[in-house]
Design an enzyme around this catalytic site. Structure first.
Site, PDB file in Angstrom:
ATOM      1  N   ASP A  52       2.684 -13.838   1.914  1.00  0.00           N
ATOM      2  CA  ASP A  52       2.939 -12.555   2.561  1.00  0.00           C
ATOM      3  C   ASP A  52       2.540 -11.403   1.643  1.00  0.00           C
ATOM      4  OD1 ASP A  52       4.934 -10.141   3.171  1.00  0.00           O
ATOM      5  OD2 ASP A  52       4.691 -11.322   5.008  1.00  0.00           O
ATOM      6  N   ARG A  53       1.709 -10.521   2.147  1.00  0.00           N
ATOM      7  CA  ARG A  53       1.178  -9.426   1.344  1.00  0.00           C
ATOM      8  C   ARG A  53       2.238  -8.379   1.017  1.00  0.00           C
ATOM      9  NH1 ARG A  53      -0.275 -12.917   4.493  1.00  0.00           N
ATOM     10  NH2 ARG A  53      -0.164 -11.485   6.242  1.00  0.00           N
ATOM     11  N   THR A  54       3.104  -8.088   1.976  1.00  0.00           N
ATOM     12  CA  THR A  54       4.156  -7.108   1.704  1.00  0.00           C
ATOM     13  C   THR A  54       5.130  -7.641   0.666  1.00  0.00           C
ATOM     14  OG1 THR A  54       4.011  -5.957   3.829  1.00  0.00           O
ATOM     15  CG2 THR A  54       6.143  -5.915   2.724  1.00  0.00           C
ATOM     16  N   CYS A  87      -6.630  -7.344   8.160  1.00  0.00           N
ATOM     17  CA  CYS A  87      -5.233  -7.199   7.740  1.00  0.00           C
ATOM     18  C   CYS A  87      -5.169  -5.955   6.883  1.00  0.00           C
ATOM     19  CB  CYS A  87      -4.758  -8.418   6.948  1.00  0.00           C
ATOM     20  SG  CYS A  87      -3.119  -8.208   6.197  1.00  0.00           S
ATOM     21  N   THR A  89      -2.591  -4.626   5.098  1.00  0.00           N
ATOM     22  CA  THR A  89      -1.898  -4.762   3.822  1.00  0.00           C
ATOM     23  C   THR A  89      -2.741  -5.518   2.808  1.00  0.00           C
ATOM     24  OG1 THR A  89       0.141  -4.871   5.134  1.00  0.00           O
ATOM     25  CG2 THR A  89       0.341  -5.291   2.789  1.00  0.00           C
ATOM     26  N   THR A 131       3.083  -1.911   7.672  1.00  0.00           N
ATOM     27  CA  THR A 131       4.078  -2.655   6.904  1.00  0.00           C
ATOM     28  C   THR A 131       4.588  -1.801   5.746  1.00  0.00           C
ATOM     29  OG1 THR A 131       2.502  -3.615   5.352  1.00  0.00           O
ATOM     30  CG2 THR A 131       2.909  -4.836   7.418  1.00  0.00           C
ATOM     31  N   LYS A 171       4.674 -11.463  15.007  1.00  0.00           N
ATOM     32  CA  LYS A 171       4.285 -12.621  14.202  1.00  0.00           C
ATOM     33  C   LYS A 171       5.009 -13.884  14.653  1.00  0.00           C
ATOM     34  CE  LYS A 171       2.846 -10.368   9.875  1.00  0.00           C
ATOM     35  NZ  LYS A 171       1.510 -10.984   9.756  1.00  0.00           N
ATOM     36  N   CYS A 201      -1.045  -1.917  11.181  1.00  0.00           N
ATOM     37  CA  CYS A 201      -0.838  -3.348  10.938  1.00  0.00           C
ATOM     38  C   CYS A 201      -1.468  -4.030  12.138  1.00  0.00           C
ATOM     39  CB  CYS A 201       0.648  -3.694  10.832  1.00  0.00           C
ATOM     40  SG  CYS A 201       0.963  -5.475  10.781  1.00  0.00           S
TER      41      CYS A 201
END
Length: 242
Positions: A52-54, A87, A89, A131, A171, A201
């Site tokens: 997960d990027r966040t 994406c 993020t 995000t 998601k 996002c």
């Protein structure tokens, strides 16, 4: 559009899978043509195991850079000549991978900034639904600042209970009630003076219809698709990391 272009689009996806599928559908819809042969050659690498990027940006999870590099190599070895990352993020990690990929990366956020700067009437303030990682990384703040566009952002409560809740629901495949959450968040931004709202996002357009917002809803995935089609016909784009 003709198939004489040597461009092969490499889509670095899986963040998330539904957003990747949606992006490819938008790339197809944006490509002018009357037959299969008029469309762009495309390689898709959809890796939902990318961390997960966040979480990574907030210090709560592993760095996705190695996964992004691996995916970029897969695309290059498959024949891609340019990379698109649907994406928002993930663009926080583009500086870490760009010089190692060996291919140009069309920068989605740079393309959105360019797109906003050409809208009429002129956009002075844009709202951003994204995000928490994208907000924390300052991705849109940096790019829009180059064009003199101010950003309106959700407050902490709206960001957590409306924006992130809506993104997580999409998601998870649960879109019931998602539109109401995101619509409320968008309305708060227009009340701050936003003349357009960025669906920052790639899950957000899947849960927020454009007609639910009373100002233009800018879809970065659609802008990226348009940029790739232009590039294939012309050879370059405005927002590009090499």
């Amino acid at each position: 559009m003709t198939t004489s272009t040597s461009e092969i689009i490499g889509i670095l996806g899986g963040m998330g899978p539904a957003a990747t599928a949606d992006f490819y559908a938008k790339l197809v819809s944006m490509t002018p043509g009357s037959s299969d042969q008029d469309h762009l050659r495309t390689v898709i690498w959809s890796d939902p195991t990318i961390p997960d990027r966040t979480d990574a940006l907030l210090g709560d999870g592993p760095d996705p850079t190695p996964w992004l590099l691996d995916g970029s190599r897969v695309l290059r070895e498959a024949g891609a000549t340019v990379i698109a990352i649907p994406c928002n993020t993930a663009h926080a990690f583009v500086p870490r991978i760009a010089e190692h990929v060996g291919l140009p990366i069309v920068h989605m956020i740079g393309e959105v900034a360019q797109h906003l700067s050409t809208m009429s009437p002129r956009i002075h303030t844009a709202g951003l639904l994204a995000t928490t990682g994208t907000l924390r990384a300052g991705l849109y703040q940096d790019w829009l600042g180059r064009f003199g566009i101010r950003l309106a952002l959700p407050d902490a409560g709206s960001q957590d209970r409306e924006v992130m809740a809506g993104i997580r629901a999409v998601k998870a495949g649960d879109r019931d009630g998602t539109s109401a959450l995101l619509e409320r968040a968008a309305r708060r931004l227009t009340e701050q003076g936003a003349q357009a709202v960025i669906a920052g996002c790639t899950e957000i357009p899947l849960g927020l219809p454009a007609d639910a917002v009373d100002v233009p809803l800018v879809d970065p995935a659609l802008v990226l698709a348009q940029a790739l089609v232009r590039r294939a016909g012309r050879g370059s784009t405005a927002g590009e990391a090499a």
